[in-house]
Design a protein around this motif. Structure first.
Motif, mmCIF file in Angstrom:
data_model
loop_
_atom_site.group_PDB
_atom_site.id
_atom_site.type_symbol
_atom_site.label_atom_id
_atom_site.label_comp_id
_atom_site.label_asym_id
_atom_site.label_seq_id
_atom_site.Cartn_x
_atom_site.Cartn_y
_atom_site.Cartn_z
ATOM 1 N N UNK A 174 29.815 47.612 46.296
ATOM 2 C CA UNK A 174 30.713 47.124 47.499
ATOM 3 C C UNK A 174 29.660 46.738 48.672
ATOM 4 N N UNK A 175 29.595 45.401 49.007
ATOM 5 C CA UNK A 175 29.026 45.024 49.971
ATOM 6 C C UNK A 175 29.819 44.518 51.196
ATOM 7 N N UNK A 176 29.287 44.641 52.596
ATOM 8 C CA UNK A 176 29.835 44.022 53.562
ATOM 9 C C UNK A 176 28.874 43.219 54.316
ATOM 10 N N UNK A 191 44.074 52.082 26.435
ATOM 11 C CA UNK A 191 43.709 50.921 27.353
ATOM 12 C C UNK A 191 44.052 51.400 28.775
ATOM 13 N N UNK A 192 43.026 50.707 29.814
ATOM 14 C CA UNK A 192 43.436 50.977 31.151
ATOM 15 C C UNK A 192 43.062 49.909 31.840
ATOM 16 N N UNK A 193 43.682 49.935 33.246
ATOM 17 C CA UNK A 193 43.512 48.694 33.913
ATOM 18 C C UNK A 193 42.949 49.241 35.096
ATOM 19 N N UNK A 194 41.890 48.565 35.843
ATOM 20 C CA UNK A 194 41.360 48.535 37.017
ATOM 21 C C UNK A 194 41.497 47.497 37.904
ATOM 22 N N UNK A 195 42.041 47.998 39.241
ATOM 23 C CA UNK A 195 42.543 46.937 40.099
ATOM 24 C C UNK A 195 41.702 47.137 41.354
ATOM 25 N N UNK A 196 41.056 45.998 41.984
ATOM 26 C CA UNK A 196 40.321 46.033 42.905
ATOM 27 C C UNK A 196 41.098 44.966 43.913
ATOM 28 N N UNK A 197 41.322 45.486 45.148
ATOM 29 C CA UNK A 197 41.821 44.703 46.315
ATOM 30 C C UNK A 197 40.993 44.672 47.326
ATOM 31 N N UNK A 198 40.604 43.275 47.830
ATOM 32 C CA UNK A 198 39.395 43.325 48.676
ATOM 33 C C UNK A 198 40.075 42.596 49.959
ATOM 34 N N UNK A 199 40.050 43.200 51.040
ATOM 35 C CA UNK A 199 40.553 42.706 52.393
ATOM 36 C C UNK A 199 39.539 42.468 53.096
ATOM 37 N N UNK A 200 39.999 41.611 54.381
ATOM 38 C CA UNK A 200 38.935 41.341 55.318
ATOM 39 C C UNK A 200 38.570 42.554 56.222
ATOM 40 N N UNK A 245 31.791 40.719 37.069
ATOM 41 C CA UNK A 245 32.747 40.056 38.055
ATOM 42 C C UNK A 245 32.411 40.293 39.413
ATOM 43 N N UNK A 246 32.731 39.386 40.206
ATOM 44 C CA UNK A 246 32.645 39.422 41.726
ATOM 45 C C UNK A 246 33.983 38.860 42.535
ATOM 46 N N UNK A 247 34.484 39.629 43.441
ATOM 47 C CA UNK A 247 35.655 39.513 44.198
ATOM 48 C C UNK A 247 35.345 39.353 45.569
ATOM 49 N N UNK A 248 35.575 38.579 46.597
ATOM 50 C CA UNK A 248 35.245 38.539 47.777
ATOM 51 C C UNK A 248 36.523 38.632 48.848
ATOM 52 N N UNK A 249 36.515 39.122 49.898
ATOM 53 C CA UNK A 249 37.673 39.180 50.800
ATOM 54 C C UNK A 249 38.167 37.671 51.084
ATOM 55 N N UNK A 250 39.225 37.576 51.630
ATOM 56 C CA UNK A 250 39.599 36.138 51.969
ATOM 57 C C UNK A 250 38.678 35.598 53.124
ATOM 58 N N UNK A 251 37.993 36.260 53.988
ATOM 59 C CA UNK A 251 36.948 35.692 54.884
ATOM 60 C C UNK A 251 35.303 35.874 54.279
ATOM 61 N N UNK A 252 35.530 36.235 53.186
ATOM 62 C CA UNK A 252 34.144 36.248 52.538
ATOM 63 C C UNK A 252 33.022 37.397 53.146
ATOM 64 N N UNK A 253 33.602 38.265 53.900
ATOM 65 C CA UNK A 253 32.744 39.444 54.679
ATOM 66 C C UNK A 253 32.576 40.512 53.667
#
Length: 127
Positions: free
Chosen positions: A47-49, A118-127, A23-31
């Motif tokens: 994690x990439x910037x 069972x467990x959940x992993x939550x990633x939030x990606x900001x600009x 799975x990949x998730x990006x920040x709203x500005x894709x940075x």
């Protein structure tokens, strides 16, 4: 018209064919980008910037009180994507209005051959 519908259906199927173990998730500005990978029952993240790796592929897991671990024999149960764009006002500080803008992915995992763990992993990606 029939050809258009068939092509639309084929492109929809191709778009939905995401590898469930990556799975990949990006920040709203894709940075910024976070990649979660489930490989042989183990969960890794990266994690990439601006396309440069900040944190290389790293194993993720937990050790419980009874010395059991949630770091191997994992199965993906569910995942959900969410985007948030909201503003709120703080009573003090340098900025009166705070923008809360991010993309989020929530993955639910369970350990193979275990009941109720069972467990959940939550990633939030900001600009």
């Amino acid at each position: 018209m029939k050809k258009t519908l068939v092509l639309l259906f084929v492109f929809t199927l191709i778009g939905c064919n995401q590898d469930p173990s990556n799975f990949q998730i990006t920040s709203p500005d894709n940075s910024n980008q976070v990649t979660l990978t489930l490989n042989d029952g183990k969960l890794y993240y990266q994690v990439q910037k601006k396309n440069e790796t900040v944190i290389g592929y790293s194993l993720m897991g937990m050790v419980l009180d009874d010395h059991d671990t949630l770091s191997n024999n994992l199965q993906l149960v569910d995942f959900k994507r969410t985007s948030v764009n909201e503003k709120w006002e703080q009573p003090w500080g340098e900025e009166r209005e705070v923008v809360n803008l991010y993309n989020e992915i929530t993955c639910t995992f369970k350990k193979e051959n275990s009941e109720g763990v069972a467990f959940k992993v939550i990633f939030r990606v900001y600009n």
